[in-house]
Design an enzyme around this catalytic site. Structure first.
Site, PDB file in Angstrom:
ATOM      1  N   ARG A  63       0.830  -1.209   0.000  1.00 12.30           N
ATOM      2  CA  ARG A  63       0.000   0.000   0.000  1.00 12.30           C
ATOM      3  C   ARG A  63       0.866   1.261   0.000  1.00 12.30           C
ATOM      4  NH1 ARG A  63      -3.527   2.688   4.388  1.00 12.30           N
ATOM      5  NH2 ARG A  63      -4.974   3.910   3.119  1.00 12.30           N
ATOM      6  N   HIS A  67       0.707   4.334  -2.685  1.00  9.28           N
ATOM      7  CA  HIS A  67       0.556   5.743  -2.305  1.00  9.28           C
ATOM      8  C   HIS A  67       1.726   6.582  -2.795  1.00  9.28           C
ATOM      9  CE1 HIS A  67      -2.774   5.717   0.951  1.00  9.28           C
ATOM     10  NE2 HIS A  67      -2.994   4.792   0.057  1.00  9.28           N
ATOM     11  N   ASP A  68       2.923   6.015  -2.767  1.00  8.05           N
ATOM     12  CA  ASP A  68       4.082   6.761  -3.250  1.00  8.05           C
ATOM     13  C   ASP A  68       3.894   7.077  -4.736  1.00  8.05           C
ATOM     14  OD1 ASP A  68       6.571   7.999  -3.214  1.00  8.05           O
ATOM     15  OD2 ASP A  68       7.639   6.163  -3.743  1.00  8.05           O
ATOM     16  N   VAL A  71       1.214   9.747  -5.934  1.00  3.36           N
ATOM     17  CA  VAL A  71       1.440  11.146  -5.585  1.00  3.36           C
ATOM     18  C   VAL A  71       2.848  11.539  -6.055  1.00  3.36           C
ATOM     19  CG1 VAL A  71       1.356  12.843  -3.730  1.00  3.36           C
ATOM     20  CG2 VAL A  71       0.040  10.733  -3.527  1.00  3.36           C
ATOM     21  N   GLY A  73       4.487  10.592  -8.534  1.00  2.00           N
ATOM     22  CA  GLY A  73       5.270   9.484  -9.078  1.00  2.00           C
ATOM     23  C   GLY A  73       6.036   8.735  -7.991  1.00  2.00           C
ATOM     24  N   ASP A  75       8.689   8.364  -6.186  1.00  2.00           N
ATOM     25  CA  ASP A  75       9.894   9.147  -5.899  1.00  2.00           C
ATOM     26  C   ASP A  75      10.231   9.133  -4.412  1.00  2.00           C
ATOM     27  OD1 ASP A  75       7.848  10.642  -4.864  1.00  2.00           O
ATOM     28  OD2 ASP A  75       8.597  12.568  -5.611  1.00  2.00           O
ATOM     29  N   SER A  77       8.465  10.054  -2.045  1.00  2.00           N
ATOM     30  CA  SER A  77       7.949  11.220  -1.318  1.00  2.00           C
ATOM     31  C   SER A  77       7.062  10.816  -0.145  1.00  2.00           C
ATOM     32  CB  SER A  77       7.199  12.163  -2.261  1.00  2.00           C
ATOM     33  OG  SER A  77       6.175  11.463  -2.949  1.00  2.00           O
ATOM     34  N   ASN A  95      -3.400   8.484   4.747  1.00  2.07           N
ATOM     35  CA  ASN A  95      -2.164   7.844   5.186  1.00  2.07           C
ATOM     36  C   ASN A  95      -2.222   7.413   6.639  1.00  2.07           C
ATOM     37  OD1 ASN A  95      -1.061   8.207   2.725  1.00  2.07           O
ATOM     38  ND2 ASN A  95       0.322   9.847   3.314  1.00  2.07           N
ATOM     39  N   PRO A 164      -7.157   7.751  -4.384  1.00  6.55           N
ATOM     40  CA  PRO A 164      -8.607   7.543  -4.476  1.00  6.55           C
ATOM     41  C   PRO A 164      -9.213   7.215  -3.107  1.00  6.55           C
ATOM     42  CG  PRO A 164      -7.402   5.713  -5.483  1.00  6.55           C
ATOM     43  CD  PRO A 164      -6.398   6.765  -5.151  1.00  6.55           C
ATOM     44  N   HIS A 194      -6.058  -5.683  -2.623  1.00  2.00           N
ATOM     45  CA  HIS A 194      -6.868  -5.814  -1.409  1.00  2.00           C
ATOM     46  C   HIS A 194      -7.091  -7.268  -1.007  1.00  2.00           C
ATOM     47  CE1 HIS A 194      -8.613  -1.452  -1.589  1.00  2.00           C
ATOM     48  NE2 HIS A 194      -7.308  -1.497  -1.421  1.00  2.00           N
ATOM     49  N   THR A 195      -6.383  -8.175  -1.639  1.00  5.67           N
ATOM     50  CA  THR A 195      -6.407  -9.576  -1.218  1.00  5.67           C
ATOM     51  C   THR A 195      -5.583  -9.757   0.057  1.00  5.67           C
ATOM     52  OG1 THR A 195      -5.978 -11.858  -1.902  1.00  5.67           O
ATOM     53  CG2 THR A 195      -4.410 -10.232  -2.653  1.00  5.67           C
ATOM     54  N   ASP A 246      -9.975  -9.396   2.762  1.00  8.01           N
ATOM     55  CA  ASP A 246     -10.242 -10.694   2.135  1.00  8.01           C
ATOM     56  C   ASP A 246     -10.418 -11.689   3.283  1.00  8.01           C
ATOM     57  OD1 ASP A 246     -10.251 -13.133   0.835  1.00  8.01           O
ATOM     58  OD2 ASP A 246      -8.287 -12.876  -0.111  1.00  8.01           O
TER      59      ASP A 246
END
Ligand code: HEM
Ligand SMILES: *[C@@H]1O[C@H](CO)[C@@H](O)[C@H](O)[C@H]1NC(C)=O
Ligand SMILES: *[C@@H]1O[C@H](CO)[C@@H](O)[C@H](O)[C@H]1NC(C)=O
Ligand SMILES: *[C@@H]1O[C@H](CO)[C@@H](O)[C@H](O)[C@H]1NC(C)=O
Ligand SMILES: *[C@@H]1O[C@H](CO)[C@@H](O)[C@H](O)[C@H]1NC(C)=O
Ligand SMILES: *[C@@H]1O[C@H](CO)[C@@H](O)[C@H](O)[C@H]1NC(C)=O
Ligand SMILES: *[C@@H]1O[C@H](CO)[C@@H](O)[C@H](O)[C@H]1NC(C)=O
Ligand SMILES: *[C@@H]1O[C@H](CO)[C@@H](O)[C@H](O)[C@H]1NC(C)=O
Ligand SMILES: *[C@@H]1O[C@H](CO)[C@@H](O)[C@H](O)[C@H]1NC(C)=O
Ligand SMILES: CC(=O)N[C@H]1CO[C@H](CO)[C@@H](O)[C@@H]1O
Length: 325
Positions: A63, A67-68, A71, A73, A75, A77, A95, A164, A194-195, A246
């Protein structure tokens, strides 16, 4: 005459190749082959060691990588800490439950001891996400090309607008992925992430207790499952309890998420939304074949790992993953 033209053409071709090699540092396989030959093995060893003693880590690292990449790319961040004058991605609401930062730090320390200032935090996260999920299979589940460099900017406002929401409908999910040049196919396949892992009650309990403001539940959520979830999440405001996404196999990376979806047990509205569009629904059906899911997931992950990357002389190689140099 002829020979002269041929020579000029050859020289031109060589020049073009040299120019490409220098200016556009594309990601490539085993980027650290000569600069830090043991890099990828070190990442895998530490990741596998950590996952062996904490089976929730693959979900955290997978995850975090998502998320990296979504946002600014991939990188690194997402790894940066907030400072007095900057609220970083980590501070954004989506987050809240990110974890596994200590694993990245341990890997970075080992790599700095072996080859100082060479391996980026962005590459470490990309490799660790792959290796953590792959531990169960004892072999890499998708190819990771390397050569990413680290960004210097991390803003919580960007995490809020680019990640999202679990309350998104199909249209918004599609748009959010299209924003990264990702298709509905990628959306469905990658949702298969999400498994593994868990979700907090407050991100779906509206579906149990007050879906349309009449004390009702979401009709698209399996009513047997609603009864079960209510025993776990006892109020609309519970923001501490977590539930497996799951159920029964949340520590195993497999395609069971899609069977769960088909039984109308997708935990978030964003999961259930994948059945509200015929095209997406067809892809869900395809993913019910395990081999197909693994192949497609591997390809979409490789693409996700290439979103907006910094290469060549852009960005930097962070000394510590949680602070810019
Ligand atoms: C399609 C849009 C997506 C939405 C709306 C979404 C939303 C969420 C939410 C709300 C959670 C629960 C967070 C919590 O309560 O702690 C979660 C967990 C998770 N997500 Fe997603 N996600 C999406 C796509 C992805 C993708 C593309 C991946 C990776 C390929 C991914 C991997 C995960 C994992 C592994 C977890 C479990 C984390 C844990 O156990 O701590 N998600 N996601
Ligand atoms: C990785 O772990 C293997 C098996 O434990 C070991 O043989 C190898 O030396 C380790 N390599 C590195 C670079 O740490
Ligand atoms: C942040 O604030 C500190 C002082 O509080 C200042 O020294 C530093 O330059 C500021 N950084 C940025 C990026 O504005
Ligand atoms: C496993 O890792 C997660 C994420 O870093 C952490 O919150 C949890 O406390 C760890 N569990 C154990 C038993 O160490
Ligand atoms: C999806 O959500 C967006 C944003 O909330 C909304 O504008 C749109 O009408 C919704 N679409 C459908 C089909 O419900
Ligand atoms: C798409 O990207 C733009 C700018 O990058 C952003 O403002 C917008 O919120 C994004 N839309 C979605 C649905 O993520
Ligand atoms: C359910 O939603 C309605 C409308 O938003 C609200 O008036 C009511 O207080 C909510 N019920 C609970 C238990 O939160
Ligand atoms: C959970 O809710 C409580 C009470 O509304 C609030 O004080 C707290 O900050 C919330 N915690 C998180 C992690 O969102
Ligand atoms: C709802 O869940 C029950 C029990 O797990 C299952 O037998 C049933 O098939 C599910 N309903 C639908 C519509 O899939
Ligand atoms: C892991 C992490 O940095 N979590 C942060 C998420 O955002 C809240 C504030 O909204 C911070 O308090 C957490 O530290």
């Amino acid at each position: 005459m002829e020979g002269g033209i041929l020579l000029k053409f050859l020289l031109f071709t060589i020049l073009v190749f040299v120019a490409i090699g220098h200016t556009n540092g594309q990601l490539r396989k085993d980027f650290y082959k000569s600069s830090c030959p043991q890099a990828e093995q070190i990442v895998q060893n530490i990741t596998w060691k950590r996952v062996a003693s904490n089976s929730t880590l693959p979900a955290k690292l997978l995850r975090m990588h998502f998320h990296d990449c979504f946002v600014r790319g991939c990188d690194g961040s997402v790894l940066i800490d907030s400072t007095a004058n900057n609220s970083a991605e980590k501070a954004a609401i989506p987050n809240l439950s990110l974890g596994g930062f200590d694993v990245i730090d341990e890997i970075k320390t080992a790599l700095e001891n072996t080859c100082q200032g060479v391996v980026s935090c962005a590459d470490i996260l990309t490799l660790a996400a792959r290796d953590s999920v792959s531990f169960q299979f004892k072999k890499p589940m998708w190819e990771v090309v390397t050569g990413r460099r680290d960004g210097r900017i991390s803003k919580s406002s960007e995490a809020l607008s680019e990640i999202p929401s679990p309350f998104f409908n199909f249209t918004s999910l599609k748009q959010s992925f299209a924003n990264k040049s990702f298709t509905v196919h990628d959306l469905v396949v990658l949702s298969g992430g999400h498994t593994i892992g868990v979700g907090h009650c407050n991100l779906f309990s509206n579906r149990l207790y007050n879906f349309t403001g009449k004390g009702d539940s979401d009709p698209s959520l399996n009513s047997t499952y609603v009864t079960f979830l209510k025993t776990k999440c006892q109020s609309l405001s519970d923001n501490t309890t977590t539930v497996e996404m799951d159920p029964g196999s949340s520590l195993t990376f497999d395609n069971n998420y899609f069977s769960v979806l088909k039984q109308q047990k997708g935990l978030f509205q964003s999961d259930a939304a994948l059945l509200t569009n015929q095209g997406a629904k067809n892809i869900v059906d395809e993913m019910l074949i395990a081999g197909k899911f693994f192949t497609e997931f591997s390809q979409s992950m490789k693409r996700m790992g290439a979103i907006g990357v910094l290469t060549g002389s852009n960005g930097e190689i962070r000394k510590k993953c949680n602070v810019v140099n």
